[in-house]
Design an enzyme around this catalytic site. Structure first.
Site, PDB file in Angstrom:
ATOM      1  N   GLY A   6      41.113  42.863  37.428  1.00 32.07           N
ATOM      2  CA  GLY A   6      42.505  42.926  37.832  1.00 32.07           C
ATOM      3  C   GLY A   6      43.055  41.525  38.003  1.00 32.07           C
ATOM      4  N   CYS A   7      44.379  41.402  38.026  1.00 31.55           N
ATOM      5  CA  CYS A   7      44.974  40.067  38.123  1.00 31.55           C
ATOM      6  C   CYS A   7      44.645  39.405  39.464  1.00 31.55           C
ATOM      7  CB  CYS A   7      46.478  40.138  37.890  1.00 31.55           C
ATOM      8  SG  CYS A   7      47.374  41.303  38.945  1.00 31.55           S
ATOM      9  N   TYR A   8      44.956  40.061  40.570  1.00 33.56           N
ATOM     10  CA  TYR A   8      44.662  39.460  41.871  1.00 33.56           C
ATOM     11  C   TYR A   8      43.161  39.226  42.080  1.00 33.56           C
ATOM     12  CZ  TYR A   8      49.485  40.841  43.071  1.00 33.56           C
ATOM     13  OH  TYR A   8      50.850  41.010  43.108  1.00 33.56           O
ATOM     14  N   PHE A  16      47.474  31.032  38.303  1.00 41.71           N
ATOM     15  CA  PHE A  16      47.190  31.477  36.941  1.00 41.71           C
ATOM     16  C   PHE A  16      48.285  32.434  36.487  1.00 41.71           C
ATOM     17  CE2 PHE A  16      45.121  34.135  40.021  1.00 41.71           C
ATOM     18  CZ  PHE A  16      45.159  35.439  39.556  1.00 41.71           C
TER      19      PHE A  16
END
Length: 313
Positions: free
Chosen positions: A116-118, A288
């Site tokens: 996942g992104c986080y 990011f």
């Protein structure tokens, strides 16, 4: 010459479109696509999933599980960009830099689950420190992150960009207020935490890019652990990583702000260790692109590893 065939199931969503854009001009892979009228046809999707060499799933969780169930060809390999399989033991977690030898595991995997992104930022910061014993496994971790609205997927993008005044009126939308965000189990498992981290995410009124921070009280760490030691640990861990860099302490000390959009359009992850004047507190930071290293860039990096590109990690 025959090239590997890649099928993106869900290529019209935010992540799928980005992956398609990263692959469409490459000459070392062949993209298998379905006509618009057939993209939701289960039978045609199943045919494509069984005809490709590598399937990339850019679907909601339930649809991703369904897609995996469609696959009968034992030679087909899968990269799942959903959160459906991120804590499953029979899937390889697709964060190549998180541990020595992990890029090799991805390269030889049949099933890879994209982070996942986080979690990319949180695990990137926490796991090396936990593995080194500098941060106790039972440390009460708190994570705060702000993402561009594209992190909310197609619906959020449409709301912000189609003239929805209510959506655009809020410069910051803190959400996950029930403290049950679906990324929490993923962060806990792959970082190696003993307890659930406290996680507060938010969307900002900009399209993409993440800044994630984790405050650390040095008095709660083992004796002798300093901000400098935390930085040295991260710098050593990522010394050979192509897509992860750790800001020098001097640069971090001179920073006046963290720009969540600084790495947009890249697959890079920038980590920082910011130490206050008396040395008692540290702020770990990660910047990011949520659509890059946090999604499509990571998927293509994993694809490259699975295709045998040694430079990918």
């Amino acid at each position: 010459m025959s090239f590997p065939t890649v099928f993106i199931d869900g290529d019209q969503g935010t992540t799928g479109l980005q992956i398609h854009a990263r692959l469409r001009d490459r000459t070392d892979v062949r993209l298998l696509t379905l006509p618009a009228a057939e993209r939701k046809d289960a039978a045609r999707r199943a045919d494509a999933l069984n005809a490709c060499d590598i399937a990339i799933l850019c679907l909601p969780d339930a649809a991703a599980r369904e897609a995996v169930g469609f696959i009968r060809n034992p030679a087909v390999r899968v990269i799942d960009a959903s959160s459906a399989h991120r804590t499953q033991p029979d899937w390889v977690y697709g964060f190549p830099e998180m541990a020595d030898g992990h890029a090799h595991d991805i390269a030889h995997a049949k099933r890879v689950t994209n982070p996942g992104c986080y979690p990319t930022g949180a695990i990137g910061l926490l796991r090396p420190l936990l593995q080194a014993g500098l941060l106790p496994r039972d440390y009460p971790v708190s994570i705060h992150a702000v993402s561009g609205y594209s992190g909310g997927g197609r619906a959020a993008v449409d709301a912000f960009e189609s003239g929805d005044a209510a959506a655009r009126a809020l410069p910051l939308q803190v959400y996950g207020l029930a403290l049950e965000h679906k990324h929490v189990p993923e962060i806990r498992q792959h970082a190696g935490l003993a307890h659930r981290p406290f996680f507060v995410p938010a969307y900002g009124a900009y399209r993409q890019g993440i800044v994630l921070t984790i405050p650390i009280e040095l008095r709660l760490l083992p004796a002798g652990v300093t901000g400098e030691r935390l930085h040295a640990c991260l710098a050593h861990h990522y010394a050979d990583a192509r897509h992860v860099d750790v800001m020098p302490l001097a640069d971090a000390a001179a920073a006046t702000h963290l720009d969540p959009q600084a790495l947009n359009g890249t697959n890079d992850l920038r980590l920082g260790v910011l130490v206050n004047a008396d040395g008692g507190q540290v702020l770990l930071s990660a910047v990011f692109d949520n659509l890059g290293k946090g999604a499509s860039g990571a998927a293509v990096q994993n694809l490259d590893l699975m295709l045998g590109a040694r430079h990918a990690a």
